[in-house]
Motif scaffolding. Structure first.
Motif, PDB file in Angstrom:
ATOM      1  N   LEU A 294       0.934  -0.847   0.111  1.00 27.78           N
ATOM      2  CA  LEU A 294      -0.240  -0.048  -0.416  1.00 27.78           C
ATOM      3  C   LEU A 294       0.827   1.702   0.241  1.00 27.78           C
ATOM      4  N   PHE A 295       2.304   1.398   0.631  1.00 28.93           N
ATOM      5  CA  PHE A 295       2.537   2.562   1.108  1.00 28.93           C
ATOM      6  C   PHE A 295       3.797   3.128  -0.755  1.00 28.93           C
ATOM      7  N   PRO A 296       4.415   1.730  -1.297  1.00 32.18           N
ATOM      8  CA  PRO A 296       4.889   2.441  -2.938  1.00 32.18           C
ATOM      9  C   PRO A 296       4.138   2.703  -3.677  1.00 32.18           C
ATOM     10  N   LEU A 297       2.538   2.614  -3.190  1.00 33.05           N
ATOM     11  CA  LEU A 297       1.435   2.953  -4.152  1.00 33.05           C
ATOM     12  C   LEU A 297       0.800   3.789  -4.250  1.00 33.05           C
ATOM     13  N   ALA A 298       0.969   4.234  -2.557  1.00 28.90           N
ATOM     14  CA  ALA A 298       0.378   5.120  -2.297  1.00 28.90           C
ATOM     15  C   ALA A 298       1.240   6.686  -2.750  1.00 28.90           C
ATOM     16  N   ALA A 299       2.868   6.087  -2.913  1.00 30.55           N
ATOM     17  CA  ALA A 299       4.279   6.787  -3.025  1.00 30.55           C
ATOM     18  C   ALA A 299       3.606   7.420  -4.602  1.00 30.55           C
ATOM     19  N   ALA A 300       3.722   6.059  -5.425  1.00 36.77           N
ATOM     20  CA  ALA A 300       3.410   6.801  -7.487  1.00 36.77           C
ATOM     21  C   ALA A 300       2.441   7.298  -7.246  1.00 36.77           C
ATOM     22  N   SER A 301       1.187   7.083  -6.787  1.00 33.84           N
ATOM     23  CA  SER A 301       0.281   7.815  -6.513  1.00 33.84           C
ATOM     24  C   SER A 301       0.410   9.308  -7.202  1.00 33.84           C
ATOM     25  N   ILE A 302       0.772   9.744  -5.862  1.00 36.76           N
ATOM     26  CA  ILE A 302       1.509  11.184  -5.734  1.00 36.76           C
ATOM     27  C   ILE A 302       2.346  11.649  -6.291  1.00 36.76           C
ATOM     28  N   TYR A 303       3.513  10.832  -6.614  1.00 34.68           N
ATOM     29  CA  TYR A 303       4.173  10.893  -7.824  1.00 34.68           C
ATOM     30  C   TYR A 303       3.493  11.196  -9.251  1.00 34.68           C
ATOM     31  N   LEU A 304       2.240  11.054 -10.080  1.00 36.63           N
ATOM     32  CA  LEU A 304       1.992  10.860 -10.983  1.00 36.63           C
ATOM     33  C   LEU A 304       1.275  12.197 -10.505  1.00 36.63           C
TER      34      LEU A 304
END
Length: 513
Positions: free
Chosen positions: A431-441
């Protein structure tokens, strides 16, 4: 077999389309990668695409895409469709963006990525889950290879009351302790390509045997209530969501993978290698998971009388049974691996596959426990500059691993519980890298594509939250409350990710034009 082939088409065609879309969204270019910009001959080393891809596959694959599907196939043929769909839109997307963002951020590792794109509070929560996951990875990867070696190689009972069982566990345990303190993994690392070849050989071999031998598989549109096993009844009573997704784990989505793709982010020569190295290797793991799920279903349909497996209900727990002489004997999920190998590949091929399946998790378990020691040391600023200091931190970790191992072995449902908590912590970590990737986008003006990581992130938040709310070793709530709680937690996750993305708070790292 038609359902399996449909799933395979989804994995291949869907993976090609989704992989291309990931590249379109991230826009890899010809900028200098960390492998060249920070080249040091140790961690930052340019390596060819084939080698990076193979290393990444070996790092992310062990017994996870094997043992999870062996248990998850009891939910029926829907597993053969769910695995490829989840892999294409969830796990492979997770691995791709984690690896590519870490590459573009100068070879950053996952803690750095999570801290940068979320917050210090989230980082500390992430740190806890990293430690929990690594602890359980180390334990599972003593239990599973030890059981397979005992029952399938040495033909022992593998019983918790047998001295031989603990001799095998102890041997792996001692190796892990030495490898946690000393860099012994570099010796094993020289033969990783051989182990990778064995892993692929076992999956492809089982697949070919199923096709050529016309193995009996239950079709998605057929009767699930077969004489061998009532998959329909298991599906109805088993709470497919979240149990299936927690059980299968690695073949669909794995948070552990992000820590491994971050390592490879320091060795790829070009960002354009990312799709093959990160996305496609997760798709290969999905294929491995599908093959082992189908192989297990085929053995159940064969039944023990024909050299397969018979399922029997014992005190509310489904037990795998094989026939020895005229008598049915119970075996563990880890022992099913050997039955599948020998049935599909014969005595010689089965033995080769078993050796690889035993060694692969061992070479992952040692690095997991070493990483746990280093994570704790970094978090609490504990020096690790000599063997005595490393040993003083490693011993308490191994005492805890040993205690969990003993409990899991003596409890009748111990392995299933251990596996599901390992898988749950694994999924929660994702969930953490998925959240970070969403924020990055979002902060890099690609908010329209943030759904690619938000959808699996929100879905798995529901899976992880509802599971732990219901679990006896969690909050022990009813399924109704667990599902309501899962919806609430998922909504909070979505709101916080979108809020953080819109807030930004720093200069975007993507300078592509």
């Amino acid at each position: 077999m038609a359902t399996f082939m449909i799933g395979l088409v989804i994995l291949i065609v869907g993976g090609f389309i989704m992989g291309k879309l990931c590249d379109h969204v991230f826009q890899p270019d010809d900028r200098e990668t960390p492998a060249y910009a920070k080249q040091d001959g140790v961690d930052y080393v340019p390596m060819p695409t084939w080698k990076n891809a193979l290393i990444n596959l070996l790092n992310i694959a062990g017994t996870g895409p094997i043992l999870g599907p062996i248990q998850g196939i009891l939910f029926g043929p829907i597993a053969l469709i769910t695995i490829p769909i989840g892999n294409v839109i969830g796990g492979a997307v997770h691995d791709y963006f984690a690896g590519m963002i870490c590459t573009r951020d100068g070879g950053a590792q996952m803690p750095e990525m999570v801290r940068k794109y979320t917050s210090k509070t989230v980082f500390w929560i992430f740190d806890v889950f990293v430690c929990l996951l690594l602890l359980l990875v180390g334990t599972v990867f003593i239990y599973t290879p030890g059981d397979i070696a005992a029952t399938q190689v040495f033909h022992l009972s593998g019983s918790p009351t047998e001295f031989s069982t603990w001799v095998i566990y102890g041997t792996i345990f001692i190796y892990y302790l030495v490898a946690t303190v000393f860099p012994i993994d570099k010796i094993i690392g020289r033969v990783y390509p051989i182990f990778g070849a064995i892993l692929v050989f076992s999956a492809v071999g089982v697949f070919v045997a199923m096709v050529v031998g016309h193995y009996p598989l239950v079709e998605l549109w057929g009767n699930w209530g077969t004489q061998a096993f009532d998959y329909g009844a298991y599906f109805k009573s088993g709470h497919f969501i979240p149990i299936f997704f927690v059980t299968v784990a690695c073949g669909i989505l794995s948070g552990f993978h992000s820590s491994q793709t971050a390592l490879v982010a320091r060795t790829i020569k070009s960002e354009k290698d990312g799709r093959m190295t990160f996305y496609n290797m997760m798709a290969v793991e999905g294929f491995i998971a599908m093959v082992w799920a189908a192989g297990t279903m085929a053995l159940i349909q064969f039944t023990a009388k024909s050299g397969g497996i018979t399922m029997q209900l014992d005190k509310g727990v489904w037990q795998y049974m094989i026939q020895i002489g005229n008598e049915l004997k119970p075996i563990t999920a880890t022992s099913v691996v050997g039955v599948v190998c020998r049935k599909a590949l014969g005595p010689v091929g089965g033995a080769i596959a078993l050796i690889g399946i035993i060694i692969l998790p061992i070479t992952s378990g040692d690095t997991a426990l070493r990483a746990l020691r280093l994570t704790i040391a970094d978090t609490f600023h504990i020096k690790q500059d000599n063997n005595q200091r490393r040993l003083s931190l490693a011993v308490p970790i191994f005492v805890l691993v040993g205690a969990i191992l003993v409990w899991a072995k003596f409890d009748k449902e111990g392995f299933q519980i251990l596996w599901r908590y390992f898988a749950w912590s694994n999924q929660t970590m994702a969930l953490f890298p998925l959240a970070a990737a969403s924020i990055y986008l979002i902060i890099n003006k690609r908010a329209a594509w943030a759904w690619m990581t938000l959808v699996p992130g929100v879905f798995y938040t529901f899976v992880c939250a509802s599971y732990i709310l219901n679990a006896k070793l969690g909050f022990g709530q009813s399924w109704n409350i667990a599902y309501i709680g899962g919806v609430i937690v998922s909504a909070i996750y979505l709101i916080l990710v979108l809020w953080r993305g819109k807030k930004g708070g720093f200069t975007p790292v993507d300078t592509a034009k």
